[in-house]
Design a protein around this motif. Structure first.
Motif, short mmCIF file in Angstrom:
data_model
loop_
_atom_site.label_atom_id
_atom_site.label_comp_id
_atom_site.label_asym_id
_atom_site.label_seq_id
_atom_site.Cartn_x
_atom_site.Cartn_y
_atom_site.Cartn_z
N ILE A 1 0.84 -1.20 0.00
CA ILE A 1 0.00 0.00 0.00
C ILE A 1 0.87 1.25 0.00
O ILE A 1 0.56 2.24 -0.67
N ARG A 2 1.99 1.21 0.70
CA ARG A 2 2.92 2.34 0.71
C ARG A 2 3.43 2.63 -0.71
O ARG A 2 3.46 3.78 -1.16
N LEU A 3 3.81 1.57 -1.43
CA LEU A 3 4.28 1.74 -2.81
C LEU A 3 3.14 2.21 -3.72
O LEU A 3 3.34 3.07 -4.58
N PHE A 4 1.96 1.64 -3.51
CA PHE A 4 0.78 2.05 -4.29
C PHE A 4 0.50 3.54 -4.08
O PHE A 4 0.21 4.27 -5.02
N ASN A 5 0.59 4.00 -2.82
CA ASN A 5 0.33 5.40 -2.51
C ASN A 5 1.34 6.34 -3.17
O ASN A 5 0.99 7.45 -3.57
N ALA A 6 2.59 5.88 -3.28
CA ALA A 6 3.60 6.69 -3.95
C ALA A 6 3.21 6.90 -5.42
O ALA A 6 3.33 8.00 -5.96
#
Length: 200
Positions: A147-152
């Motif tokens: 999710i952190r990568l997706f948010n980036a």
């Protein structure tokens, strides 16, 4: 005797060409339907559930197992869905589920239920998983990282970012098929299921 030995069909000699074509056509249609059935099972059930169906067959009911249950959902999903077109919400959900499924299946779990933005995953059924507790926690950590990568990517595209909540509980539960003979799902029930949902 031919059928008893495993033949799909047979014709006595002299072979009637019309009957031969009809029997070959019927056999090919049966094979096409079997292949289609396998594809539906593969598409709408996890590989573990599909394997369980092939080995044990389908029967409503369950068995007591020791495992872990994971619940996850998107925080503040309703306001997010109301703030953008439905097509964008569906696209976001499909990406979200793809990422979550990868993390869960990568650690030996299966997603048994999806509802809106929420999901429920089982670790330890239908296939036993000795380290189900650790597997569920590692899957949750990977979900958060994804999710952190997706948010980036979302931020770079000027799109909304999301946060997720995850709850995990481990212990005894009953896992199996629930529903009706016409429509059923593989799931689990028990106190730990309720606890994981409340923690989430």
């Amino acid at each position: 005797r031919c059928i008893e030995l495993g033949a799909e069909d047979y014709l006595p000699k002299p072979v009637n060409p019309v009957l031969l074509r009809a029997r070959i056509g019927a056999s090919l249609e049966k094979k096409r339907l079997r292949d289609q059935q396998k594809e539906f099972v593969r598409r709408f059930a996890t590989p573990e559930v599909a394997r369980d169906l092939q080995q044990s067959g389908f029967a409503l009911g369950g068995k007591r197992v020791r495992g872990s249950v994971l619940f996850a959902d998107i925080r503040g999903f309703t306001p997010l869905a109301e703030s953008q077109p439905p097509e964008e919400t569906i696209e976001l959900l499909n990406t979200y589920y793809t990422l979550m499924f990868d993390a869960i299946s990568g650690h030996g779990g299966i997603v048994s239920q999806m509802a809106g933005d929420g999901l429920m995953a089982i670790f330890g059924a239908p296939l036993a998983l000795p380290d189900h507790c650790e597997a569920a926690v590692r899957a949750a950590l990977e979900m958060i990282d994804l999710i952190r990568l997706f948010n980036a990517e979302q931020a770079a595209a000027g799109k909304p970012q999301i946060r997720i909540g995850v709850g995990i509980a481990s212990g005894d539960m009953v896992a199996g098929y629930t529903g009706t003979n016409e429509r059923a799902t593989y799931t689990c029930i028990g106190d730990i299921v309720n606890l994981a949902s409340r923690i989430e």
